[in-house]
Design a protein around this motif. Structure first.
Motif, PDB file in Angstrom:
ATOM      1  N   ILE A 122      69.159  49.957 -66.696  1.00 20.09           N
ATOM      2  CA  ILE A 122      68.059  49.781 -67.637  1.00 20.09           C
ATOM      3  C   ILE A 122      66.775  49.889 -66.837  1.00 20.09           C
ATOM      4  CG2 ILE A 122      66.942  48.240 -69.280  1.00 20.09           C
ATOM      5  CD1 ILE A 122      69.749  47.172 -69.933  1.00 20.09           C
ATOM      6  N   THR A 123      65.968  50.842 -67.256  1.00 21.20           N
ATOM      7  CA  THR A 123      64.744  51.144 -66.547  1.00 21.20           C
ATOM      8  C   THR A 123      63.589  51.144 -67.543  1.00 21.20           C
ATOM      9  OG1 THR A 123      63.680  52.756 -65.099  1.00 21.20           O
ATOM     10  CG2 THR A 123      65.194  53.638 -66.725  1.00 21.20           C
ATOM     11  N   LYS A 124      62.366  50.819 -67.088  1.00 23.32           N
ATOM     12  CA  LYS A 124      61.228  50.703 -68.002  1.00 23.32           C
ATOM     13  C   LYS A 124      60.965  51.993 -68.761  1.00 23.32           C
ATOM     14  CE  LYS A 124      58.854  46.833 -66.006  1.00 23.32           C
ATOM     15  NZ  LYS A 124      57.714  46.334 -65.270  1.00 23.32           N
ATOM     16  N   SER A 125      61.093  53.097 -68.134  1.00 28.80           N
ATOM     17  CA  SER A 125      60.985  54.380 -68.832  1.00 28.80           C
ATOM     18  C   SER A 125      61.778  55.387 -68.029  1.00 28.80           C
ATOM     19  CB  SER A 125      59.524  54.824 -68.947  1.00 28.80           C
ATOM     20  OG  SER A 125      58.974  55.047 -67.669  1.00 28.80           O
ATOM     21  N   THR A 126      62.310  56.348 -68.735  1.00 24.55           N
ATOM     22  CA  THR A 126      63.120  57.327 -68.028  1.00 24.55           C
ATOM     23  C   THR A 126      62.261  58.045 -67.015  1.00 24.55           C
ATOM     24  OG1 THR A 126      64.553  57.618 -69.931  1.00 24.55           O
ATOM     25  CG2 THR A 126      64.582  59.351 -68.272  1.00 24.55           C
ATOM     26  N   ASN A 127      62.685  57.968 -65.809  1.00 26.86           N
ATOM     27  CA  ASN A 127      61.992  58.607 -64.706  1.00 26.86           C
ATOM     28  C   ASN A 127      62.619  59.992 -64.560  1.00 26.86           C
ATOM     29  OD1 ASN A 127      61.336  59.494 -62.106  1.00 26.86           O
ATOM     30  ND2 ASN A 127      61.136  57.397 -61.361  1.00 26.86           N
ATOM     31  N   ASN A 130      57.298  44.457 -74.365  1.00 25.64           N
ATOM     32  CA  ASN A 130      56.615  45.598 -74.983  1.00 25.64           C
ATOM     33  C   ASN A 130      56.647  46.875 -74.152  1.00 25.64           C
ATOM     34  OD1 ASN A 130      55.950  44.535 -77.502  1.00 25.64           O
ATOM     35  ND2 ASN A 130      54.202  43.451 -76.632  1.00 25.64           N
ATOM     36  N   TYR A 131      57.597  47.007 -73.278  1.00 21.24           N
ATOM     37  CA  TYR A 131      57.756  48.248 -72.528  1.00 21.24           C
ATOM     38  C   TYR A 131      58.863  49.063 -73.177  1.00 21.24           C
ATOM     39  CZ  TYR A 131      54.965  46.513 -68.610  1.00 21.24           C
ATOM     40  OH  TYR A 131      53.951  46.052 -67.823  1.00 21.24           O
ATOM     41  N   LYS A 132      58.670  50.354 -73.204  1.00 14.96           N
ATOM     42  CA  LYS A 132      59.737  51.244 -73.638  1.00 14.96           C
ATOM     43  C   LYS A 132      60.777  51.246 -72.523  1.00 14.96           C
ATOM     44  CE  LYS A 132      60.727  56.076 -74.633  1.00 14.96           C
ATOM     45  NZ  LYS A 132      61.808  56.142 -73.687  1.00 14.96           N
ATOM     46  N   LYS A 133      62.033  51.084 -72.890  1.00 10.05           N
ATOM     47  CA  LYS A 133      63.088  51.075 -71.886  1.00 10.05           C
ATOM     48  C   LYS A 133      64.165  52.064 -72.262  1.00 10.05           C
ATOM     49  CE  LYS A 133      62.288  46.482 -70.176  1.00 10.05           C
ATOM     50  NZ  LYS A 133      62.833  45.228 -69.748  1.00 10.05           N
ATOM     51  N   ASP A 134      64.822  52.586 -71.252  1.00  4.79           N
ATOM     52  CA  ASP A 134      65.952  53.480 -71.444  1.00  4.79           C
ATOM     53  C   ASP A 134      67.148  52.915 -70.694  1.00  4.79           C
ATOM     54  OD1 ASP A 134      64.644  55.552 -72.934  1.00  4.79           O
ATOM     55  OD2 ASP A 134      63.675  56.186 -71.092  1.00  4.79           O
ATOM     56  N   ASP A 151      63.355  53.453 -58.826  1.00  5.88           N
ATOM     57  CA  ASP A 151      62.976  52.285 -59.640  1.00  5.88           C
ATOM     58  C   ASP A 151      63.599  51.027 -59.040  1.00  5.88           C
ATOM     59  OD1 ASP A 151      62.267  50.411 -61.505  1.00  5.88           O
ATOM     60  OD2 ASP A 151      63.240  51.401 -63.197  1.00  5.88           O
ATOM     61  N   PRO A 152      62.890  50.422 -58.078  1.00  2.24           N
ATOM     62  CA  PRO A 152      63.447  49.232 -57.422  1.00  2.24           C
ATOM     63  C   PRO A 152      63.637  48.045 -58.371  1.00  2.24           C
ATOM     64  CG  PRO A 152      61.321  49.875 -56.450  1.00  2.24           C
ATOM     65  CD  PRO A 152      61.628  50.843 -57.527  1.00  2.24           C
ATOM     66  N   ASP A 153      62.986  48.073 -59.540  1.00  2.00           N
ATOM     67  CA  ASP A 153      63.111  46.970 -60.495  1.00  2.00           C
ATOM     68  C   ASP A 153      64.160  47.225 -61.578  1.00  2.00           C
ATOM     69  OD1 ASP A 153      61.072  45.490 -59.216  1.00  2.00           O
ATOM     70  OD2 ASP A 153      59.539  46.627 -60.303  1.00  2.00           O
ATOM     71  N   ALA A 154      64.879  48.321 -61.483  1.00  2.00           N
ATOM     72  CA  ALA A 154      65.880  48.654 -62.498  1.00  2.00           C
ATOM     73  C   ALA A 154      66.957  47.576 -62.545  1.00  2.00           C
ATOM     74  CB  ALA A 154      66.501  50.013 -62.192  1.00  2.00           C
ATOM     75  N   PHE A 155      67.435  47.314 -63.751  1.00  2.00           N
ATOM     76  CA  PHE A 155      68.537  46.382 -63.968  1.00  2.00           C
ATOM     77  C   PHE A 155      69.826  47.201 -63.969  1.00  2.00           C
ATOM     78  CE2 PHE A 155      71.313  44.105 -67.082  1.00  2.00           C
ATOM     79  CZ  PHE A 155      71.515  42.963 -66.334  1.00  2.00           C
ATOM     80  N   VAL A 156      70.733  46.893 -63.069  1.00  2.00           N
ATOM     81  CA  VAL A 156      71.934  47.704 -62.876  1.00  2.00           C
ATOM     82  C   VAL A 156      73.176  46.846 -63.123  1.00  2.00           C
ATOM     83  CG1 VAL A 156      73.233  49.132 -61.245  1.00  2.00           C
ATOM     84  CG2 VAL A 156      70.722  49.095 -61.151  1.00  2.00           C
ATOM     85  N   GLY A 188      74.966  65.959 -58.976  1.00  2.00           N
ATOM     86  CA  GLY A 188      76.230  66.136 -59.678  1.00  2.00           C
ATOM     87  C   GLY A 188      76.658  64.988 -60.575  1.00  2.00           C
ATOM     88  N   PHE A 189      75.820  63.975 -60.738  1.00  2.00           N
ATOM     89  CA  PHE A 189      76.177  62.851 -61.606  1.00  2.00           C
ATOM     90  C   PHE A 189      75.914  63.218 -63.061  1.00  2.00           C
ATOM     91  CE2 PHE A 189      75.045  60.744 -57.581  1.00  2.00           C
ATOM     92  CZ  PHE A 189      76.231  60.047 -57.359  1.00  2.00           C
ATOM     93  N   GLY A 190      76.854  62.886 -63.940  1.00  2.00           N
ATOM     94  CA  GLY A 190      76.633  63.039 -65.374  1.00  2.00           C
ATOM     95  C   GLY A 190      75.918  61.798 -65.876  1.00  2.00           C
ATOM     96  N   VAL A 191      74.774  61.974 -66.487  1.00  2.00           N
ATOM     97  CA  VAL A 191      73.964  60.837 -66.926  1.00  2.00           C
ATOM     98  C   VAL A 191      73.664  60.985 -68.409  1.00  2.00           C
ATOM     99  CG1 VAL A 191      71.838  59.535 -66.555  1.00  2.00           C
ATOM    100  CG2 VAL A 191      72.849  60.805 -64.657  1.00  2.00           C
ATOM    101  N   SER A 192      73.976  59.955 -69.174  1.00  2.00           N
ATOM    102  CA  SER A 192      73.567  59.894 -70.573  1.00  2.00           C
ATOM    103  C   SER A 192      72.398  58.926 -70.663  1.00  2.00           C
ATOM    104  CB  SER A 192      74.705  59.388 -71.463  1.00  2.00           C
ATOM    105  OG  SER A 192      75.797  60.279 -71.389  1.00  2.00           O
ATOM    106  N   VAL A 193      71.416  59.274 -71.514  1.00  2.00           N
ATOM    107  CA  VAL A 193      70.220  58.447 -71.655  1.00  2.00           C
ATOM    108  C   VAL A 193      70.171  57.910 -73.081  1.00  2.00           C
ATOM    109  CG1 VAL A 193      67.711  58.368 -71.479  1.00  2.00           C
ATOM    110  CG2 VAL A 193      69.013  59.887 -69.966  1.00  2.00           C
ATOM    111  N   VAL A 194      70.036  56.592 -73.195  1.00  2.00           N
ATOM    112  CA  VAL A 194      69.915  55.939 -74.493  1.00  2.00           C
ATOM    113  C   VAL A 194      68.521  55.317 -74.571  1.00  2.00           C
ATOM    114  CG1 VAL A 194      70.833  54.147 -76.016  1.00  2.00           C
ATOM    115  CG2 VAL A 194      72.379  55.419 -74.514  1.00  2.00           C
ATOM    116  N   ASP A 195      67.790  55.677 -75.620  1.00  2.00           N
ATOM    117  CA  ASP A 195      66.447  55.134 -75.833  1.00  2.00           C
ATOM    118  C   ASP A 195      66.588  53.732 -76.428  1.00  2.00           C
ATOM    119  OD1 ASP A 195      63.716  54.865 -76.201  1.00  2.00           O
ATOM    120  OD2 ASP A 195      63.647  56.121 -77.994  1.00  2.00           O
TER     121      ASP A 195
END
Length: 172
Positions: free
Chosen positions: A97-102, A127-131, A153-158, A113-120
């Motif tokens: 979970i990241t504040k906005s898709t980078n 009040n930040y948009k997160k993906d 994104d060092p603040d990403a929630f993983v 080569g990583f398969g990545v799906s993005v969910v808005d």
């Protein structure tokens, strides 16, 4: 005294082997294997039986015997965990979970080569948009992926979970 030391060492080393085998067997069972864990279980219990009989039926009377028995168990748990982490392949699921898709981070992940799906995600309390990024990968590639995440994104929630089954999709 030498007999006590040799007995303690034999018990210690045998416990390392049988407990390591037990740890490996458990991981293989969780991964859905059946024949290999059964073979491992045979040798695990055979070693355990021999060493338990030795520890309980010795004419030596010393607190060192149960101490070395216990130390062997603890060391075997550590070594078995280490071995399974290196040898047993597995799939893992990573949610980020990241504040906005980078876009740079997504491009770097996909270029590697990583398969990545993005969910808005909807706006949250801050009040930040997160993906949320959803990635399935081989456990051995986790370090490479987490480096990309932390760099961008060092603040990403993983969140990382073991994956039992995957059908279709892109797995690195």
């Amino acid at each position: 005294m030498i007999k006590l030391i040799l007995t303690c060492l034999k018990i210690f080393l045998a416990r390392i082997v049988d407990v390591s085998l037990g740890t490996i067997r458990t991981v293989l069972v969780v991964k859905g294997k059946s024949i290999t864990p059964a073979v491992v279980a045979f040798f695990e219990v055979l070693i355990w039986f021999i060493v338990a009989r030795e520890a309980l039926n010795t004419e030596l009377n010393s607190i060192l015997i149960p101490i070395f028995y216990s130390l062997g168990y603890a060391t075997g748990t550590y070594i078995g965990t280490f071995i399974t982490s290196k040898l047993v392949d597995g799939l893992i699921g990573v949610q980020v979970i990241t504040k906005s898709t980078n876009n740079k981070m997504l491009k770097e992940m996909r270029d590697k080569g990583f398969g990545v799906s993005v969910v808005d995600l909807k706006k949250t309390n801050d009040n930040y948009k997160k993906d949320m990024l959803i990635i399935q990968l081989n456990k051995k590639k986790l370090k490479e992926l987490t480096h990309i995440i932390r760099t961008n994104d060092p603040d990403a929630f993983v969140v990382i979970n073991e994956t039992k089954y995957v059908q279709n999709g892109l797995i690195k």
